[in-house]
Design a protein around this motif. Structure first.
Motif, short mmCIF file in Angstrom:
data_model
loop_
_atom_site.label_atom_id
_atom_site.label_comp_id
_atom_site.label_asym_id
_atom_site.label_seq_id
_atom_site.Cartn_x
_atom_site.Cartn_y
_atom_site.Cartn_z
N LEU A 70 -1.21 5.00 2.65
CA LEU A 70 -0.66 4.00 3.56
C LEU A 70 -1.62 3.63 4.67
CD1 LEU A 70 2.97 5.40 3.88
CD2 LEU A 70 2.14 3.58 2.37
N ASN A 71 -1.45 2.42 5.18
CA ASN A 71 -2.22 1.93 6.32
C ASN A 71 -1.26 1.49 7.41
OD1 ASN A 71 -4.84 2.13 5.04
ND2 ASN A 71 -4.24 0.35 3.83
N PRO A 72 -1.52 1.82 8.67
CA PRO A 72 -0.64 1.40 9.76
C PRO A 72 -0.38 -0.10 9.74
CG PRO A 72 -2.25 2.97 10.56
CD PRO A 72 -2.67 2.61 9.16
N SER A 73 0.88 -0.47 9.86
CA SER A 73 1.33 -1.87 9.96
C SER A 73 1.20 -2.65 8.66
CB SER A 73 0.60 -2.62 11.08
OG SER A 73 0.85 -1.99 12.33
N ASP A 75 2.60 -3.76 5.23
CA ASP A 75 3.95 -3.75 4.67
C ASP A 75 3.99 -3.87 3.16
OD1 ASP A 75 4.85 -6.97 4.13
OD2 ASP A 75 3.13 -6.61 5.43
N LYS A 76 2.90 -4.25 2.51
CA LYS A 76 2.91 -4.33 1.05
C LYS A 76 1.58 -3.86 0.47
CE LYS A 76 1.82 -9.30 0.90
NZ LYS A 76 2.29 -10.61 0.42
N TYR A 77 1.67 -3.31 -0.75
CA TYR A 77 0.52 -2.67 -1.39
C TYR A 77 0.45 -3.11 -2.85
CZ TYR A 77 0.70 0.23 2.76
OH TYR A 77 0.71 0.66 4.07
N SER A 78 -0.72 -3.56 -3.26
CA SER A 78 -0.94 -3.92 -4.66
C SER A 78 -1.24 -2.65 -5.44
CB SER A 78 -2.12 -4.90 -4.78
OG SER A 78 -1.82 -6.12 -4.15
N THR A 81 -5.21 -1.27 -11.26
CA THR A 81 -6.63 -0.93 -11.30
C THR A 81 -7.47 -1.69 -10.27
OG1 THR A 81 -6.90 -2.50 -13.12
CG2 THR A 81 -6.59 -0.21 -13.69
N SER A 82 -7.02 -2.88 -9.89
CA SER A 82 -7.77 -3.66 -8.90
C SER A 82 -7.00 -3.78 -7.59
CB SER A 82 -8.08 -5.06 -9.45
OG SER A 82 -6.88 -5.77 -9.71
N GLY A 83 -6.02 -2.88 -7.38
CA GLY A 83 -5.17 -2.99 -6.21
C GLY A 83 -5.61 -2.15 -5.04
N ASP A 84 -4.66 -1.88 -4.14
CA ASP A 84 -4.92 -1.04 -2.97
C ASP A 84 -5.11 0.41 -3.42
OD1 ASP A 84 -4.78 -2.90 -0.76
OD2 ASP A 84 -2.66 -3.14 -1.26
N THR A 225 -1.78 -5.90 -11.36
CA THR A 225 -1.21 -5.24 -10.19
C THR A 225 0.24 -5.65 -9.98
OG1 THR A 225 -1.95 -6.97 -8.65
CG2 THR A 225 -3.44 -5.12 -9.00
N GLY A 226 1.06 -4.66 -9.55
CA GLY A 226 2.39 -4.93 -9.05
C GLY A 226 2.35 -4.84 -7.53
N THR A 227 3.46 -5.16 -6.88
CA THR A 227 3.49 -5.16 -5.42
C THR A 227 4.59 -4.26 -4.91
OG1 THR A 227 2.70 -7.46 -5.39
CG2 THR A 227 3.61 -6.58 -3.35
#
Length: 318
Positions: A70-73, A75-78, A81-84, A225-227
């Protein structure tokens, strides 16, 4: 009489394709070599078959666990394989000496499970995680050399994450927990629907993560990627989300690839592939003769695909 003591029997992609071609009558038992074009076509149909089976529901054997950093603030993460930053397997440790801005090395409590070229994230005093890769590891002094210098200070005790491989896109997320720096997990609420999530107030205001919504993004245009949407966005950089997710069945790319399914699915694969190929070339009589067995083998394979757990019924409860 003695038994083998072995339970490792398997079939690779070409084994399955040739077996199905023989079962369908498209390749004779006396033919030692399968024509390349026929083998290539049957490989295509095999991949289509296992991808189609993803429509039939989720299985115990394609559940996996992963960690989302997680990253502060945010709200969404991919996820994919090419995501967050997210992975099935990671290492967490701390640093044993303060590392100043511009430092290219850190000293860790442990380097067990780390490898050169792994991704590494260092939680900085600025409440951000700086990601780079590992250039070198000294297993005697526990000094890790970073590919990119730190942009700000990381004080003694700062959290460090490392991992090798990015996770694949989840088809669905079954459960999720927040894990803090002390490795204590807190269950999140049940997953929200799209409507519930987007009706939430303060979706973009950092606070305590209490729930989530996941969109697998099945459209071709969204790639791999999903979200994952979290409510609310986190305030700390050293927390993670632990997810249990449903993964895709892996492709048969190479001739020697083994099935990404349990051994008990081998007959189901062979006979259903034979049926699919018969259907594709109009061998309806042969297809009809194989259909009963193909259906039975598939039913047998899925029959054991369940969890053993206690069920409790409480009188008077809704």
């Amino acid at each position: 009489m003695s038994t083998s003591g072995s339970v490792s029997f398997s079939m690779d992609r070409n084994d399955l394709c040739i077996a199905a071609l023989r079962t369908s009558g498209m390749l004779g038992l006396e033919q030692a070599v399968c024509p390349a074009a026929l083998l290539s076509w049957s490989s295509l149909k095999l991949n289509q078959l296992v991808k189609h089976w993803e429509n039939s529901g989720y299985h115990l054997w394609n559940r996996a666990h992963a960690t989302v950093f997680l990253n502060p603030s945010q709200d969404k993460y991919s996820l994919g394989t090419s995501g967050d930053r997210a992975t099935d397997t990671f290492v967490q440790t701390t640093i044993t000496a303060t590392a100043l801005a511009t430092a290219t090395t850190i000293t860790a409590t442990s380097v067990t499970g780390m490898s050169v070229n792994d991704n590494i994230g260092v939680c900085l005093d600025a409440n951000t995680t700086q990601w780079t890769t590992i250039s070198a590891i000294n297993t005697s002094t526990l000094v890790i050399t970073l590919a990119v210098a730190l942009t700000s200070q990381a004080t003694l005790g700062a959290t460090v994450f490392t991992y090798t491989t990015q996770m694949l896109r989840p088809l669905a997320i079954e459960t999720a927990t927040i894990r803090n720096v002390a490795l204590i997990d807190r269950m999140l609420g049940y997953p929200k629907s799209r409507e519930e999530y987007f009706n939430y107030p303060l979706k973009y205001t950092a606070g305590t993560v209490v729930s989530y919504y996941y969109n697998p993004n099945p459209q071709h245009s969204t790639g791999d990627t999903g979200t994952l949407h979290v409510y609310q966005p986190p305030t700390l950089c050293n927390e993670t989300i632990q997810i249990e997710y449903v993964r895709s069945i892996q492709d048969f790319d190479a001739a020697t690839d083994s099935p990404d399914l349990p051994q008990r699915w081998l007959l189901a694969l062979e006979y259903n592939l034979a049926v699919l190929m018969c259907s594709a070339v109009g061998k309806e009589t042969k297809k009809a003769s194989l259909m009963t067995e193909a259906t039975k083998y598939l039913q047998d394979a899925t029959a054991s695909d369940y969890e053993t757990a206690d069920v409790f019924f409480i009188p008077g409860s809704n």
